[in-house]
Design a protein around this motif. Sequence first.
Motif, PDB file in Angstrom:
ATOM      1  N   SER A 268       0.847  -1.191   0.000  1.00 39.77           N
ATOM      2  CA  SER A 268       0.000   0.000   0.000  1.00 39.77           C
ATOM      3  C   SER A 268       0.884   1.244   0.000  1.00 39.77           C
ATOM      4  CB  SER A 268      -0.888  -0.025   1.250  1.00 39.77           C
ATOM      5  OG  SER A 268      -1.871   0.981   1.215  1.00 39.77           O
ATOM      6  N   PRO A 269       0.367   2.391  -0.460  1.00 42.81           N
ATOM      7  CA  PRO A 269       1.152   3.630  -0.375  1.00 42.81           C
ATOM      8  C   PRO A 269       1.656   3.887   1.043  1.00 42.81           C
ATOM      9  CG  PRO A 269      -0.733   3.978  -1.796  1.00 42.81           C
ATOM     10  CD  PRO A 269      -0.905   2.611  -1.184  1.00 42.81           C
ATOM     11  N   LYS A 270       2.809   4.540   1.134  1.00 48.48           N
ATOM     12  CA  LYS A 270       3.506   4.719   2.409  1.00 48.48           C
ATOM     13  C   LYS A 270       2.651   5.300   3.537  1.00 48.48           C
ATOM     14  CE  LYS A 270       7.172   6.934   0.936  1.00 48.48           C
ATOM     15  NZ  LYS A 270       8.505   7.583   0.897  1.00 48.48           N
ATOM     16  N   PRO A 271       1.758   6.278   3.285  1.00 51.37           N
ATOM     17  CA  PRO A 271       0.986   6.819   4.411  1.00 51.37           C
ATOM     18  C   PRO A 271       0.129   5.781   5.140  1.00 51.37           C
ATOM     19  CG  PRO A 271       0.867   8.299   2.536  1.00 51.37           C
ATOM     20  CD  PRO A 271       1.513   7.041   2.047  1.00 51.37           C
ATOM     21  N   ASN A 272      -0.094   4.617   4.517  1.00 47.54           N
ATOM     22  CA  ASN A 272      -0.940   3.589   5.127  1.00 47.54           C
ATOM     23  C   ASN A 272      -0.149   2.539   5.891  1.00 47.54           C
ATOM     24  OD1 ASN A 272      -3.077   4.864   3.770  1.00 47.54           O
ATOM     25  ND2 ASN A 272      -2.847   3.548   1.981  1.00 47.54           N
ATOM     26  N   ALA A 273       1.156   2.762   6.067  1.00 50.95           N
ATOM     27  CA  ALA A 273       2.041   1.713   6.579  1.00 50.95           C
ATOM     28  C   ALA A 273       1.622   1.153   7.928  1.00 50.95           C
ATOM     29  CB  ALA A 273       3.472   2.252   6.661  1.00 50.95           C
ATOM     30  N   GLU A 281      -3.313 -10.323   8.629  1.00 49.80           N
ATOM     31  CA  GLU A 281      -3.693 -11.458   9.467  1.00 49.80           C
ATOM     32  C   GLU A 281      -5.034 -12.045   9.068  1.00 49.80           C
ATOM     33  OE1 GLU A 281      -1.649 -12.971  11.534  1.00 49.80           O
ATOM     34  OE2 GLU A 281      -0.213 -11.488  10.778  1.00 49.80           O
ATOM     35  N   ASN A 282      -5.990 -11.226   8.712  1.00 53.35           N
ATOM     36  CA  ASN A 282      -7.332 -11.736   8.447  1.00 53.35           C
ATOM     37  C   ASN A 282      -7.486 -12.341   7.058  1.00 53.35           C
ATOM     38  OD1 ASN A 282      -9.249 -11.119  10.854  1.00 53.35           O
ATOM     39  ND2 ASN A 282      -7.949  -9.314  10.682  1.00 53.35           N
ATOM     40  N   SER A 283      -6.612 -11.989   6.133  1.00 51.03           N
ATOM     41  CA  SER A 283      -6.651 -12.638   4.811  1.00 51.03           C
ATOM     42  C   SER A 283      -6.329 -14.126   4.911  1.00 51.03           C
ATOM     43  CB  SER A 283      -5.676 -11.953   3.856  1.00 51.03           C
ATOM     44  OG  SER A 283      -6.077 -10.628   3.585  1.00 51.03           O
ATOM     45  N   LYS A 284      -5.546 -14.497   5.905  1.00 53.96           N
ATOM     46  CA  LYS A 284      -5.128 -15.899   6.039  1.00 53.96           C
ATOM     47  C   LYS A 284      -6.324 -16.821   6.229  1.00 53.96           C
ATOM     48  CE  LYS A 284      -0.749 -14.480   8.193  1.00 53.96           C
ATOM     49  NZ  LYS A 284       0.067 -14.518   9.430  1.00 53.96           N
ATOM     50  N   GLN A 305      -1.703  -8.485  -2.072  1.00 56.10           N
ATOM     51  CA  GLN A 305      -2.912  -7.658  -2.097  1.00 56.10           C
ATOM     52  C   GLN A 305      -2.464  -6.214  -2.025  1.00 56.10           C
ATOM     53  OE1 GLN A 305      -6.591  -9.877  -0.796  1.00 56.10           O
ATOM     54  NE2 GLN A 305      -5.339 -10.077   1.023  1.00 56.10           N
ATOM     55  N   ILE A 306      -2.705  -5.493  -3.123  1.00 55.91           N
ATOM     56  CA  ILE A 306      -2.180  -4.150  -3.311  1.00 55.91           C
ATOM     57  C   ILE A 306      -3.328  -3.170  -3.226  1.00 55.91           C
ATOM     58  CG2 ILE A 306      -0.834  -2.675  -4.871  1.00 55.91           C
ATOM     59  CD1 ILE A 306      -0.902  -6.302  -5.718  1.00 55.91           C
ATOM     60  N   THR A 307      -3.069  -1.960  -2.726  1.00 54.60           N
ATOM     61  CA  THR A 307      -4.138  -0.964  -2.651  1.00 54.60           C
ATOM     62  C   THR A 307      -3.775   0.302  -3.418  1.00 54.60           C
ATOM     63  OG1 THR A 307      -3.590   0.416  -0.716  1.00 54.60           O
ATOM     64  CG2 THR A 307      -4.436  -1.790  -0.281  1.00 54.60           C
ATOM     65  N   SER A 308      -4.821   0.989  -3.853  1.00 55.20           N
ATOM     66  CA  SER A 308      -4.688   2.254  -4.575  1.00 55.20           C
ATOM     67  C   SER A 308      -5.788   3.200  -4.092  1.00 55.20           C
ATOM     68  CB  SER A 308      -4.844   2.029  -6.080  1.00 55.20           C
ATOM     69  OG  SER A 308      -5.067   3.259  -6.761  1.00 55.20           O
ATOM     70  N   PRO A 309      -5.496   4.495  -3.974  1.00 58.36           N
ATOM     71  CA  PRO A 309      -6.535   5.416  -3.503  1.00 58.36           C
ATOM     72  C   PRO A 309      -7.642   5.669  -4.505  1.00 58.36           C
ATOM     73  CG  PRO A 309      -4.561   6.627  -4.103  1.00 58.36           C
ATOM     74  CD  PRO A 309      -4.204   5.165  -4.170  1.00 58.36           C
ATOM     75  N   GLY A 319      -2.792 -13.763  -8.328  1.00 60.86           N
ATOM     76  CA  GLY A 319      -1.677 -13.622  -7.398  1.00 60.86           C
ATOM     77  C   GLY A 319      -1.351 -12.199  -7.024  1.00 60.86           C
ATOM     78  N   ALA A 320      -2.114 -11.217  -7.503  1.00 66.00           N
ATOM     79  CA  ALA A 320      -1.804  -9.801  -7.258  1.00 66.00           C
ATOM     80  C   ALA A 320      -3.078  -8.976  -7.310  1.00 66.00           C
ATOM     81  CB  ALA A 320      -0.790  -9.281  -8.288  1.00 66.00           C
ATOM     82  N   ASP A 321      -3.974  -9.224  -6.371  1.00 63.23           N
ATOM     83  CA  ASP A 321      -5.238  -8.484  -6.326  1.00 63.23           C
ATOM     84  C   ASP A 321      -4.991  -7.010  -6.024  1.00 63.23           C
ATOM     85  OD1 ASP A 321      -6.552 -10.808  -6.744  1.00 63.23           O
ATOM     86  OD2 ASP A 321      -7.456 -10.973  -4.777  1.00 63.23           O
ATOM     87  N   ASN A 322      -5.821  -6.163  -6.616  1.00 62.51           N
ATOM     88  CA  ASN A 322      -5.733  -4.720  -6.380  1.00 62.51           C
ATOM     89  C   ASN A 322      -7.051  -4.244  -5.782  1.00 62.51           C
ATOM     90  OD1 ASN A 322      -4.670  -2.167  -6.368  1.00 62.51           O
ATOM     91  ND2 ASN A 322      -4.916  -1.800  -8.554  1.00 62.51           N
TER      92      ASN A 322
END
Length: 912
Positions: A268-273, A281-284, A305-309, A319-322
Amino acid sequence: MRRAMLAVSALAVAVAATMPAHAKPTKHPTIKLVPPSPPPTPAPPPLPPTPLGKLGNAVTPSAYRLDVTLDPAKELFTGHAEIDGELSAAATHVFLHGNGLTIRQATATTGGNVLTGTWTLLDDETGVAALTFAEPLPAGRVTFRFDYDGVFNKGPVGLFHVKVGDDWYGWSQFESIDARSAFPSFDEPGFKTPYTVTLRTPPGLTAVSNAPELTKTQEAGLDVHHFAPTLPLPSYLVAMMVGPFAVAESMVPPTPQRETPLPLRIISPKPNADRLSFALENSKAIVALLEDYFSQPFPYPKLDQITSPIMPGAMENAGADNYADNIIVMGEDAPVPQKRKFGMVVAHELAHQWFGDLVTPAWWDDIWLNESFANWMGYRIGNAWRPDLHIGSGATAEGFAAMGTDALLAGRPIHQAITMSNQIDAAFDTITYGKGGHVVAMIAAFMGDEKFRDGVRRYMAAHRYGNASSAEFFSAMAEVSGDPRILPAMQSFTDQQGVPLITFTREGAGYIAAQSRYARLGTTPPDTKWGVPLCLRKGVTRQCQLLDGPQAAVAITGTGALMPNENGTGYYRFELPKKDWNALIAGADKLSGNEALAVSDSLIASFQAGRAHATQLETLARKLARNPDSHASAAALNGMEMLRSAGLLDDTATSAYRGFVARLYAPMLAAAKLDLRAGAYAAEDAETMQRRVDMVGALANVAKAGDLQARLADAAAAYLGGDKGALDPMWFDNAFGAWVEREGLIGAQKLMAAALASQDPVLRPTLLGALGSSGKMDVATWLLSEGPDPKRAAEQAKSDTAGLRLSERLGLVRDVTATGGTRDLGYAWVKAHLEDLMGGAGGIFFSSRLPQMLGGFCSVERADEFASELRPRFAGKAGALELERVIERVRDCAVLQSARKDEASAEVAQLR
């Protein structure tokens, strides 16, 4: 996907065929490539007509190698693409896809010879292009090579980039047909091949693709990220993400289906670190639940699992959900709706890793099966992940909401032939998601959970890493069910438009159930018949039967009121004799959430058809408000709000209605107590917490309770002033709405400044939502002056809203236009800027759903205006069907208002 554009079908590879009327080769520039050898290449022969339909098998791609240089801080990217394939017959022309690309060189290598081609873009809407050679390519193995440049998009389409804080990030969003804007391709779902991806980036950036990163080297001042070859994928599932991301890493422990740990990352973008651990944990648990259901291990060697604003929902890249930031980025203290969304959407997208990625539709006419099944799985697995959140009832709510669209005459079946580009994006609508998911749930309930699951497993095993069709899915279900009626029953719902209405009449101790197509007041739909899995309940007695004829006798024992849609799983509405309606309504406070939603939907539909009365809607509101299920209690005012929003209440009735809401909810809120501070209810169960939020919303926004609005606005002021403990995120919507209501334009401008200063994925969009939906003309006028106007881009870059992203500007336009007090102003702005709004930069959901923002009007004159002025401008576009739906809704509302306003106002005015 919880969700890009095509015009002719997926045209492409062909050697000769007929030119469709809409192909416009003479309008687009031809790029003639200079061959490397000194002798000039003979002029290529003239282009044959492009084919209408799918690409066919003139070329069958077998592997891609992509080497792309991505610097998200720049406007352009560069790439080198190699495509191995098989040419079925000798040809001088090959049709494929590549939209918005500058092709610097294109060659074909075959039989040891390298031939240089000429690239011609034939249609800039579909991205169909021709690669032409001076001499024929022989049949057999061929490798196409391209060097090209492309442009990053500002919205979530193709390869796009956004600045977050001080840093630039880039993502891909290729569904439905935007892979062609990132690399030359045979961009159809039926072509599944391995992809070997290399991404070149500025030093220090994280790069993500579908497969694990094998090595990282340095060349010419760039980091070179080499990824392993993927398993077979269609082009729309390829992923390319680049940026200075924050990364949280872990492993999904082994399961009975998978012997080794699965690498898992949240990116995720850095501000969300500091808010990635919840998703990590919950994706497992969600992965493990899905492996158990499919009885197969996770299909790919890693899961990112990648995020975008600016993602409009989520996308199931293998293998690379957005995801949109606010689906993934949260802590354990997140509001209940955000946790519900996490569970449902993550389960939906991860279900796609099997159902959609591992097994892919052969063509877009079966994309409904992907999305409908994943929608059902999202709610089912989400509910299993956290039963305390009652996620499952959301499926029922979404299904009944879809009936509002499906009941229109303008529409489509779930499963339809896709022959034009505008039909592809239009297929990602509430019919596919809401109706489709509800129909899957209905069939599963009727077949029995284990049999349905066995059918899914049989279908998956037969088509692993390949393509399949709806017919093959239906066949698997028919085989395991042992009931030959299942197949025609399923197809009656997927292949026909409309909502069944089951009308019950008493006959002795039982009932006669007759089916027809539901119709709103003033409409006459065509006669339609379904195979309806009819499940009823009386007390604890449950009975199911298949209603596949016009009517059937229903004999059910048990005590209590008849519940005609047991557990709300049936995709149908019902009509009852008055005595049975009243008995059912009287016990609505004790119904399950799903059944309460079914009762609410059918009673509202009965009123809209000219049968039920406002007094029944009022009684149901009183009962549902006290239902302990938060989904049921949240639906309490649905019927009364329908009366208000449709203009069926005059001033006297509106005042009486607000008083009714105040008297209903104020004592309940007093008993529940209200503390707006952050974390005040951290130890409380989710259902109690959400019911209190809904009470506050009813009192603040419907009853307009002044003391509560002042309290909310004061808390918002304290929060904006720096006291972050003054307001819990669960109150953001109501509190910032109250703030704008009280502070007006000056307050709105302060709120905009606060939004632009924040990168918080919950706070920022909530602040902007409060601005767009304020209903205040001066606020809306100011916001629209900052709308997405290319002619004023330079001026806006220096304005107080210069930090707004394109998707955010579009969102403000949508909210202003959809809100009652500013609707006319918004519509005037939309008309003036329609071509810019229809350009596609807002992504798949915005372009195809653009007309929805106009659906709140209630006037025959306005419907006629839409038909005469907007219909020609939407012709052939992704939003054409949605416009027809809007025209019908606006006209139907006016018919209902004319027929029932006096009666409804008189009844509501008597409320005590």
